[in-house]
Design a protein around this motif. Structure first.
Motif, PDB file in Angstrom:
ATOM      1  N   SER A   1       8.496   5.725   5.868  1.00  0.00           N
ATOM      2  CA  SER A   1       8.118   4.337   5.585  1.00  0.00           C
ATOM      3  C   SER A   1       9.212   3.577   4.847  1.00  0.00           C
ATOM      4  CB  SER A   1       6.843   4.297   4.740  1.00  0.00           C
ATOM      5  OG  SER A   1       7.098   4.834   3.457  1.00  0.00           O
ATOM      6  N   GLY A   2      10.152   4.299   4.250  1.00  0.00           N
ATOM      7  CA  GLY A   2      11.195   3.649   3.459  1.00  0.00           C
ATOM      8  C   GLY A   2      10.766   3.350   2.034  1.00  0.00           C
ATOM      9  N   ALA A   3       9.584   3.802   1.646  1.00  0.00           N
ATOM     10  CA  ALA A   3       9.082   3.540   0.286  1.00  0.00           C
ATOM     11  C   ALA A   3       9.856   4.391  -0.717  1.00  0.00           C
ATOM     12  CB  ALA A   3       7.599   3.844   0.203  1.00  0.00           C
TER      13      ALA A   3
ATOM     14  N   GLY B   1      -4.684  17.934   3.968  1.00  0.00           N
ATOM     15  CA  GLY B   1      -4.035  19.210   4.242  1.00  0.00           C
ATOM     16  C   GLY B   1      -2.575  19.104   4.640  1.00  0.00           C
ATOM     17  N   THR B   2      -2.050  17.899   4.752  1.00  0.00           N
ATOM     18  CA  THR B   2      -0.632  17.727   5.106  1.00  0.00           C
ATOM     19  C   THR B   2       0.107  17.058   3.951  1.00  0.00           C
ATOM     20  OG1 THR B   2      -1.679  16.345   6.778  1.00  0.00           O
ATOM     21  CG2 THR B   2       0.331  17.413   7.403  1.00  0.00           C
ATOM     22  N   THR B   3       1.351  17.440   3.784  1.00  0.00           N
ATOM     23  CA  THR B   3       2.168  16.849   2.728  1.00  0.00           C
ATOM     24  C   THR B   3       2.517  15.416   3.111  1.00  0.00           C
ATOM     25  OG1 THR B   3       3.084  18.980   2.123  1.00  0.00           O
ATOM     26  CG2 THR B   3       4.334  17.042   1.469  1.00  0.00           C
ATOM     27  N   ASP B   4       2.192  14.484   2.230  1.00  0.00           N
ATOM     28  CA  ASP B   4       2.495  13.074   2.482  1.00  0.00           C
ATOM     29  C   ASP B   4       3.789  12.643   1.800  1.00  0.00           C
ATOM     30  OD1 ASP B   4       0.103  12.517   3.983  1.00  0.00           O
ATOM     31  OD2 ASP B   4      -0.992  12.595   2.097  1.00  0.00           O
ATOM     32  N   TYR B   5       4.040  13.162   0.608  1.00  0.00           N
ATOM     33  CA  TYR B   5       5.216  12.763  -0.167  1.00  0.00           C
ATOM     34  C   TYR B   5       5.854  13.995  -0.802  1.00  0.00           C
ATOM     35  CZ  TYR B   5       3.492   8.017   0.260  1.00  0.00           C
ATOM     36  OH  TYR B   5       3.065   6.816   0.763  1.00  0.00           O
ATOM     37  N   ILE B   6       7.179  13.992  -0.848  1.00  0.00           N
ATOM     38  CA  ILE B   6       7.928  15.015  -1.560  1.00  0.00           C
ATOM     39  C   ILE B   6       8.510  14.336  -2.799  1.00  0.00           C
ATOM     40  CG2 ILE B   6       9.874  16.605  -1.481  1.00  0.00           C
ATOM     41  CD1 ILE B   6       9.469  16.686   1.571  1.00  0.00           C
ATOM     42  N   VAL B   7       8.131  14.841  -3.972  1.00  0.00           N
ATOM     43  CA  VAL B   7       8.534  14.222  -5.235  1.00  0.00           C
ATOM     44  C   VAL B   7       9.593  15.103  -5.892  1.00  0.00           C
ATOM     45  CG1 VAL B   7       7.743  13.364  -7.459  1.00  0.00           C
ATOM     46  CG2 VAL B   7       6.221  13.248  -5.478  1.00  0.00           C
ATOM     47  N   GLN B   8      10.725  14.490  -6.219  1.00  0.00           N
ATOM     48  CA  GLN B   8      11.794  15.187  -6.927  1.00  0.00           C
ATOM     49  C   GLN B   8      11.604  14.949  -8.421  1.00  0.00           C
ATOM     50  OE1 GLN B   8      13.989  17.019  -5.256  1.00  0.00           O
ATOM     51  NE2 GLN B   8      13.196  16.351  -3.275  1.00  0.00           N
TER      52      GLN B   8
ATOM     53  N   GLN C   1       0.830  -1.201   0.000  1.00  0.00           N
ATOM     54  CA  GLN C   1       0.000   0.000   0.000  1.00  0.00           C
ATOM     55  C   GLN C   1       0.865   1.251   0.000  1.00  0.00           C
ATOM     56  OE1 GLN C   1      -2.786   0.353   3.232  1.00  0.00           O
ATOM     57  NE2 GLN C   1      -3.373   2.418   2.662  1.00  0.00           N
ATOM     58  N   VAL C   2       1.907   1.285   0.815  1.00  0.00           N
ATOM     59  CA  VAL C   2       2.788   2.454   0.866  1.00  0.00           C
ATOM     60  C   VAL C   2       3.508   2.638  -0.466  1.00  0.00           C
ATOM     61  CG1 VAL C   2       4.847   3.403   1.974  1.00  0.00           C
ATOM     62  CG2 VAL C   2       3.066   2.384   3.362  1.00  0.00           C
ATOM     63  N   ARG C   3       3.935   1.552  -1.083  1.00  0.00           N
ATOM     64  CA  ARG C   3       4.610   1.642  -2.386  1.00  0.00           C
ATOM     65  C   ARG C   3       3.652   2.163  -3.455  1.00  0.00           C
ATOM     66  NH1 ARG C   3       5.567  -1.054  -7.076  1.00  0.00           N
ATOM     67  NH2 ARG C   3       7.641  -0.823  -7.937  1.00  0.00           N
ATOM     68  N   GLU C   4       2.422   1.669  -3.461  1.00  0.00           N
ATOM     69  CA  GLU C   4       1.435   2.150  -4.430  1.00  0.00           C
ATOM     70  C   GLU C   4       1.112   3.628  -4.212  1.00  0.00           C
ATOM     71  OE1 GLU C   4       0.233   0.580  -7.128  1.00  0.00           O
ATOM     72  OE2 GLU C   4       1.600  -1.040  -6.626  1.00  0.00           O
ATOM     73  N   GLU C   5       1.092   4.065  -2.957  1.00  0.00           N
ATOM     74  CA  GLU C   5       0.872   5.486  -2.677  1.00  0.00           C
ATOM     75  C   GLU C   5       2.035   6.319  -3.211  1.00  0.00           C
ATOM     76  OE1 GLU C   5       0.202   6.235   1.458  1.00  0.00           O
ATOM     77  OE2 GLU C   5      -1.861   5.508   1.392  1.00  0.00           O
ATOM     78  N   ALA C   6       3.260   5.822  -3.056  1.00  0.00           N
ATOM     79  CA  ALA C   6       4.431   6.543  -3.564  1.00  0.00           C
ATOM     80  C   ALA C   6       4.368   6.646  -5.089  1.00  0.00           C
ATOM     81  CB  ALA C   6       5.714   5.846  -3.119  1.00  0.00           C
ATOM     82  N   ILE C   7       3.951   5.581  -5.748  1.00  0.00           N
ATOM     83  CA  ILE C   7       3.803   5.609  -7.213  1.00  0.00           C
ATOM     84  C   ILE C   7       2.716   6.601  -7.608  1.00  0.00           C
ATOM     85  CG2 ILE C   7       3.030   4.237  -9.192  1.00  0.00           C
ATOM     86  CD1 ILE C   7       4.523   1.853  -7.935  1.00  0.00           C
ATOM     87  N   ALA C   8       1.610   6.602  -6.876  1.00  0.00           N
ATOM     88  CA  ALA C   8       0.524   7.548  -7.165  1.00  0.00           C
ATOM     89  C   ALA C   8       0.991   8.987  -6.958  1.00  0.00           C
ATOM     90  CB  ALA C   8      -0.692   7.252  -6.288  1.00  0.00           C
TER      91      ALA C   8
END
Length: 161
Positions: free
Chosen positions: A136-138, A84-91, A46-53
């Motif tokens: 999470s390490g994702a 309202g909170t940042t979940d992922y920072i994408v480079q 689930q965490v990996r799929e969220e990172a991909i999304a």
């Protein structure tokens, strides 16, 4: 005097009962371990799929912008669950022009600028998004190709031969 056969069986019943109890305990322990391992695996997926999304959402933001005018690397904050909170920072790496072909004909809705625009080009761009979630390490890396129609002057400026 002959021993009573029922007295001999009372001890055997106790041993068989204890063995059955031990087997039942081992089975329950194995089922608990297996279910907790499966729960961890599903959580990781689930965490990996969220990172991909999140990476895909960031790429969509870049594509929706006029990135071909001034291609540059960027950092995009993604709130995947809209709380309202940042979940992922994408480079986002600098978009790269990886190819081009001359457009066959201008679309009916295109505006021609006469001598200023002698030809249009279909350019192919590669956009790379990297997500590293420290909590999470994702990790996920997404590569996306997109076609952008550019005038000849823009193509000469942005796409090396």
């Amino acid at each position: 005097m002959r021993p009573n056969p029922a007295a001999k069986q009372r001890g055997a019943t106790l041993v068989v009962g204890l063995i059955m109890l031990l087997l039942l305990t081992v089975m329950v322990g194995g089922a608990f371990t297996l279910s907790s391992v499966n729960l961890k695996a599903v959580g990781n997926m689930q965490v990996r799929e969220e990172a991909i999304a999140a990476a895909n959402a960031a790429i969509e933001q870049v594509i929706a912008s006029a990135f071909a005018v001034n291609p540059s690397a960027d950092e995009i904050l993604i709130d995947i669950n809209n709380n309202g909170t940042t979940d992922y920072i994408v480079q986002i790496g600098q978009p790269q022009c990886v190819g081009y072909t001359q457009a066959a004909a201008a679309d009916a809705s295109s505006v021609t600028l006469g001598v200023l625009s002698d030809s249009t080009w279909d350019t192919l761009w590669e956009i790379v998004a990297n997500v590293n979630d420290t909590s999470s390490g994702a990790r996920a890396t997404i590569r996306q190709g997109v076609r952008v129609r550019l005038a000849n002057a823009q193509k000469l400026n942005l796409c090396s031969p």
